[in-house]
Design a protein around this motif. Structure first.
Motif, PDB file in Angstrom:
ATOM      1  N   GLN A   1     -27.943  29.680 -99.205  1.00 57.08           N
ATOM      2  CA  GLN A   1     -28.872  30.392 -98.241  1.00 57.08           C
ATOM      3  C   GLN A   1     -30.260  30.750 -98.689  1.00 57.08           C
ATOM      4  O   GLN A   1     -31.203  30.273 -98.071  1.00 57.08           O
ATOM      5  N   LEU A   2     -30.389  30.393-100.169  1.00 54.12           N
ATOM      6  CA  LEU A   2     -31.773  30.613-100.758  1.00 54.12           C
ATOM      7  C   LEU A   2     -32.349  29.055-100.385  1.00 54.12           C
ATOM      8  O   LEU A   2     -33.651  29.090-100.092  1.00 54.12           O
ATOM      9  N   GLY A   3     -31.599  28.057-100.386  1.00 59.33           N
ATOM     10  CA  GLY A   3     -32.156  26.458-100.171  1.00 59.33           C
ATOM     11  C   GLY A   3     -32.791  26.590 -98.840  1.00 59.33           C
ATOM     12  O   GLY A   3     -33.552  26.210 -98.674  1.00 59.33           O
ATOM     13  N   GLY A   4     -32.313  27.495 -97.853  1.00 60.93           N
ATOM     14  CA  GLY A   4     -32.888  27.350 -96.552  1.00 60.93           C
ATOM     15  C   GLY A   4     -33.765  28.689 -96.237  1.00 60.93           C
ATOM     16  O   GLY A   4     -34.124  28.893 -95.092  1.00 60.93           O
TER      17      GLY A   4
ATOM     18  N   ARG B   1     -28.217  22.429-101.782  1.00 60.11           N
ATOM     19  CA  ARG B   1     -29.404  23.513-101.934  1.00 60.11           C
ATOM     20  C   ARG B   1     -30.691  22.972-101.209  1.00 60.11           C
ATOM     21  O   ARG B   1     -31.212  23.357-100.439  1.00 60.11           O
TER      22      ARG B   1
END
Lengths: 240, 307
Positions: free
Chosen positions: A100-103, A148
């Motif tokens: 999620q953090l990757g996006g 990620r």
């Protein structure tokens, strides 16, 4: 015009100049490899491109835009993501949270579809979504790191030493995935000490020595270049 | 011991839980900021005081409903937190890689710069409001007695319970379910990784100060309404207690800090059964010393997630 153009870039850490006028080009939908030994400035180059380090002089153009002194979070939003050296995953957070953090740089509505796509590419992560990222094996952590970066929907994906510390079988798996990611439309700039593996997948390659490009050319030619064989492939290796 | 667990004892536990929840709200601000920057924010106690004074000014000026007073105090607290970051933390932060963000030099410099802001803020409040106790108007007080069997609760107890639980729940939701929360946890966990995924670390640090300070300011006004008076030095004692709770909790664990804060509040309250009230601060310092000697990682600090 190339997707990424690095022209005469200098980067200094305090009084010490690490990159001393480096230039390279990454054409759209190519795999470009940057080779070289320890401490020649490969990671510094990757960090300068991603905006982690500022540059002293020269220019970096990505997708027609000057990003030489742009901030790292702006650069990710332009479509340039990196799977950095040492992976830098969020070890105490779950695999799902890492993805999620990757996006985080793209609109929230698009992340669900990207997550499905990443998991399709890296099915091992699917069973591990609720696990802490720090509990994954080295190979799985590397896959998470690449997945990620893909969550940012990059036009250009930077990979810094993806094979470091991994078993040969896992290295092959990762390089096969790199090819697949390119075939699906991304452009890739890869930094490697494992020159043999990198030259197999790359279209063009650059060899860095002392903060400058020493040799460059089509990967197939470099694999036959005696200087490259002596220095990076082991003197006895046949380059084909 | 038939009459050990008597009504008075139960009463002390209830009072202790209220006190502990207030410590917890303050401790969370410490913990969030320590998690993200590895520094202790010495001005956090003043944020608590600023929250209380902001609430009082609104009560005197407009006599609004209770909820509006708390929300206003939180908003002022958040703004003060953002200002504090600009004044005492941002100028000292030159680079944003992990090594310099969490370096010793940063830690020592911001220790002093935040202490300086704390002293200046406190003295300014003394200058404008005097060092005397300011009395909260009767109508706004939360001291209405509600008898439950042999126990005497006040609506202040209930409001502190309710508000704290809502804020703690809201904080957990924010940290685990929103992009801001995920960013705060990511920067706490790995700054370089956070920059690589495209998190604006400066903005995330500002958000952390705003959220931590809003909770601290809320604690300040809640205690003011409950005790009936506020004064410029009121932030010191809860600041120290919250600091102890953070250390006991393992420095960067929110659940650890909250549990330690409750433990601290209840111990202090119950201790007045056995020792004179003047000695109750010994409890906090005693627990701190015992923690540091026997659990140097904190009671809950071992291998836990930061934030």
């Amino acid at each position: 015009m190339a997707l990424l153009e690095v022209r005469d870039v200098h980067v200094a850490m305090g009084a010490q100049e690490i990159l001393r006028g480096i230039s390279l080009e990454v054409p759209e939908r190519a795999i470009v490899a940057v080779l070289g030994g320890n401490g020649v400035g490969k990671t510094t180059l990757m960090r300068a491109i991603s905006g982690i380090y500022g540059i002293k002089s020269g220019e970096i153009r990505f997708d027609g835009r000057e990003i030489g002194n742009a901030k790292s979070h702006e650069i990710v939003r332009l479509g340039l993501a990196q799977a950095p050296e040492g992976r830098q995953i969020f070890g105490t957070m779950t695999v799902r949270e890492n993805l999620q953090l990757g996006g985080i740089a793209i609109p929230p509505g698009e992340t669900a579809a990207l997550l499905d796509k990443s998991l399709e590419l890296f099915p091992v992560l699917k069973a591990r979504l609720t696990q802490k990222a720090g509990s994954l094996s080295g190979g799985e952590q590397q896959m998470l790191c690449i997945a990620r970066a893909l969550m940012a929907k990059p036009k250009l994906l930077l990979l810094d030493e993806p094979s470091l510390g991994l078993a040969p079988k896992v290295v092959k798996l990762i390089f096969d995935l790199v090819k697949r990611i390119r075939d699906e439309g991304a452009t890739i700039l890869i930094v490697e000490q494992n020159a043999k593996a990198a030259l197999k997948v790359a279209d063009t390659a650059y060899v860095v020595e002392g903060g400058k490009i020493a040799v460059s050319g089509p990967a197939a030619d470099l694999a036959r270049d005696q200087r490259v064989i002596d220095a990076y492939l082991g003197g006895h290796a046949k380059g084909h | 011991m038939p009459d050990f667990f008597d009504a008075y004892f139960a009463q002390q536990i209830i009072n202790g839980l209220s006190l502990g929840l207030v410590y917890a709200l303050v401790a969370i601000g410490f913990t969030l900021i320590f998690g993200i920057l590895n520094v202790v924010n010495f001005a956090h106690g003043e944020i608590y005081t600023v929250g209380a004074f902001a609430g009082l000014l609104l009560i005197v000026g407009a006599a609004p409903p209770l909820l509006a007073v708390v929300l206003f105090a939180m908003a002022v607290g958040a703004a003060a937190g953002v200002g504090l970051e600009r004044l005492a933390f941002r100028p000292i932060r030159r680079f944003s890689d992990e090594a310099s963000l969490k370096s010793r030099a940063m830690r020592e410099a911001t220790l002093l710069s935040s202490l300086a802001v704390s002293i200046v803020t406190r003295e300014l409040m003394v200058h404008f409001f005097s060092g005397e106790m300011q009395v909260i108007p009767q109508a706004a007080l939360l001291q209405e007695v509600i008898a439950v069997g042999p126990l005497t609760l006040t609506n202040g107890n209930l409001f502190i319970f309710g508000a704290s639980v809502v804020m703690l729940g809201g904080l957990q939701f924010m940290l685990y379910r929103t992009r801001v929360g995920l960013s705060i946890r990511a920067v706490s966990n790995n700054v370089l990784g956070a920059r690589h995924v495209g998190i604006d670390t400066n903005r995330t640090i500002v958000a952390t100060f705003a959220i931590g300070s809003a909770l601290g300011a809320a604690a300040g006004i809640l205690v003011g309404l409950y005790n009936g008076n506020i004064f410029p030095y009121m932030g010191f004692a809860p600041g120290v207690k919250a600091f102890v709770a953070m250390v006991m909790g393992g420095l960067s664990s929110i659940p650890g800090a909250v549990i330690s804060a409750l433990l601290l509040g209840v111990s202090e309250s119950v201790a007045t059964d056995f020792i004179s009230a003047g000695w109750k601060d010994m409890i906090a310092y005693g627990l701190l010393v015992v923690t540091l000697i026997f659990f140097p990682q904190g009671l809950f600090g071992h291998g836990r997630e930061r934030v």
